[in-house]
Design a protein around this motif. Structure first.
Motif, PDB file in Angstrom:
ATOM      1  N   ARG A 181       0.877  -1.181   0.000  1.00  0.00           N
ATOM      2  CA  ARG A 181       0.000   0.000   0.000  1.00  0.00           C
ATOM      3  C   ARG A 181       0.914   1.231   0.000  1.00  0.00           C
ATOM      4  O   ARG A 181       1.324   1.738   1.046  1.00  0.00           O
ATOM      5  N   GLU A 211      -0.332  -1.882  -8.400  1.00  0.00           N
ATOM      6  CA  GLU A 211      -0.729  -0.700  -9.163  1.00  0.00           C
ATOM      7  C   GLU A 211      -0.868   0.477  -8.204  1.00  0.00           C
ATOM      8  O   GLU A 211      -1.519   0.372  -7.162  1.00  0.00           O
ATOM      9  N   ARG A 213      -2.466   3.545  -6.697  1.00  0.00           N
ATOM     10  CA  ARG A 213      -3.813   4.106  -6.697  1.00  0.00           C
ATOM     11  C   ARG A 213      -3.734   5.607  -6.935  1.00  0.00           C
ATOM     12  O   ARG A 213      -2.921   6.300  -6.316  1.00  0.00           O
ATOM     13  N   ASP A 214      -4.580   6.101  -7.843  1.00  0.00           N
ATOM     14  CA  ASP A 214      -4.516   7.517  -8.214  1.00  0.00           C
ATOM     15  C   ASP A 214      -4.628   8.441  -7.012  1.00  0.00           C
ATOM     16  O   ASP A 214      -3.950   9.480  -6.947  1.00  0.00           O
ATOM     17  N   GLU A 215      -5.480   8.076  -6.039  1.00  0.00           N
ATOM     18  CA  GLU A 215      -5.686   8.955  -4.884  1.00  0.00           C
ATOM     19  C   GLU A 215      -4.482   8.973  -3.943  1.00  0.00           C
ATOM     20  O   GLU A 215      -4.396   9.807  -3.037  1.00  0.00           O
ATOM     21  N   ARG A 237      -5.898   9.385   3.694  1.00  0.00           N
ATOM     22  CA  ARG A 237      -6.547   8.665   2.605  1.00  0.00           C
ATOM     23  C   ARG A 237      -6.411   7.159   2.750  1.00  0.00           C
ATOM     24  O   ARG A 237      -7.250   6.408   2.242  1.00  0.00           O
ATOM     25  N   ASP A 238      -5.330   6.707   3.395  1.00  0.00           N
ATOM     26  CA  ASP A 238      -5.153   5.270   3.603  1.00  0.00           C
ATOM     27  C   ASP A 238      -4.441   5.052   4.937  1.00  0.00           C
ATOM     28  O   ASP A 238      -3.204   5.082   5.007  1.00  0.00           O
TER      29      ASP A 238
END
Length: 335
Positions: A181, A211, A213-215, A237-238
């Motif tokens: 992540r 991949e 993540r765009d955010e 955001r994460d």
């Protein structure tokens, strides 16, 4: 494609070779009409004066210029060190010009150049300064070498580094430590090095089935303050974020500070990696995993190339590349 000659320019402008040469070198004894015709012909034909011809016309001052936006970036002093050492070793005086006063600083430097006080320029692309440098190179034949250009690939020689490969290697390292992540703090996409590093990260992570993540890809001005804020935004955001890829060490050091203040352990909770290997990277707590960008060596190589061009050597067709090196330290080494 054959090089356009001064004879072709003179014929197109309807003047003698001597007049064409004087017009292109700003001699005062050529009328304005002839100067305009010669310059138009040179521009239309794509004429670039040879460095040796310019040197003979002007007389060498054994002086080179270094043009930079500012000395604020930590790695800029490494470039300056390499440039200064190599210029001195080759018997050349160095003139340093920053653009601390913007257009006024650039104008003052260009005046020095146009008075034939400087034989050539090493530049780290100044904001808004590329058109003036291109004019000096293409119309006046002034040798110019760019170091690690930030925005574009200009039509004069440059010294570069392996941005994409370095980013690939550091992202692969993160993936191999188990990070999944991953957040990114990068810079403007129009900056060449940002685009190259973005490509390298993405390629390495794709190969490991990750991949981005765009955010979780945040673009900033790469300042300490904005990078600090962006790190907090990534965590919001994460909350399960386990790694931060930073476009440069200044960004990474700001991320380390924010994570420490938020009680996040590095690297046990979140790993952090940077790019550049500025001196502070090894002194950080924890010490920073990064990609060593050989800025001192790039300065040396740029001056060698510039002095060769001043002496009449042909310009290389591609940038001269000095390789990066992955430096693994504590900030990404989970126990």
């Amino acid at each position: 494609m054959a090089r356009v000659t001064i004879a072709q320019v003179a014929a197109a402008a309807g003047v003698s070779k001597a007049t064409a040469s004087r017009a292109l070198n700003d001699h005062p004894d050529v009328g304005a009409g002839a100067v305009a015709r010669v310059r138009a012909a040179a521009r239309n034909l794509g004429f670039v004066p040879s460095a040796s011809a310019v040197r003979l016309a002007r007389g060498s001052q054994r002086t080179v210029g270094l043009l930079v936006s500012s000395l604020a970036w930590p790695w800029m002093l490494q470039v300056l060190g390499g440039v200064a050492a190599e210029a001195e070793a080759r018997g050349f005086t160095l003139v340093l010009q920053t653009l601390s006063r913007g257009e006024k600083s650039l104008t003052a430097f260009l005046h020095q150049v146009q008075s034939n006080a400087i034989d050539g320029i090493v530049a780290i692309e100044p904001p808004g300064g590329l058109p003036a440098l291109t004019e000096l190179h293409e119309r006046r034949g002034l040798p110019i070498v760019m170091i690690d250009d930030r925005v574009s690939r200009p039509r004069f020689p440059s010294v570069a580094t392996t941005n994409e490969r370095g980013a690939y290697e550091v992202a692969r390292h993160l993936a191999e430590t188990g990070a999944r992540r991953i957040g990114v703090i990068t810079g403007p996409p129009e900056y060449t090095f940002c685009a190259e590093r973005d490509r390298g990260w993405r390629r390495a992570l794709r190969e490991h089935g990750i991949e981005l993540r765009d955010e979780l890809v945040l673009r900033t001005d790469m300042s300490d303050r904005r990078s600090y804020d962006a790190t907090g935004e990534l965590l919001a955001r994460d909350p399960d974020l386990d790694a931060v890829l930073a476009v440069g060490d200044v960004v990474a050091l700001a991320a380390l500070r924010r994570l420490r203040e938020d009680g996040v352990r590095v690297p046990d909770d979140v790993a952090v990696v940077g790019f550049d290997d500025i001196p502070a990277a090894a002194l950080a707590v924890p010490s920073l995993t990064t990609v060593r960008q050989p800025m001192y060596a790039m300065g040396e190589v740029a001056v060698r190339l510039l002095i060769d061009l001043i002496g009449g050597a042909a310009a290389p067709a591609e940038p001269l590349v000095t390789p990066t090196e992955l430096i693994v330290r504590e900030s990404s080494t989970r126990h």
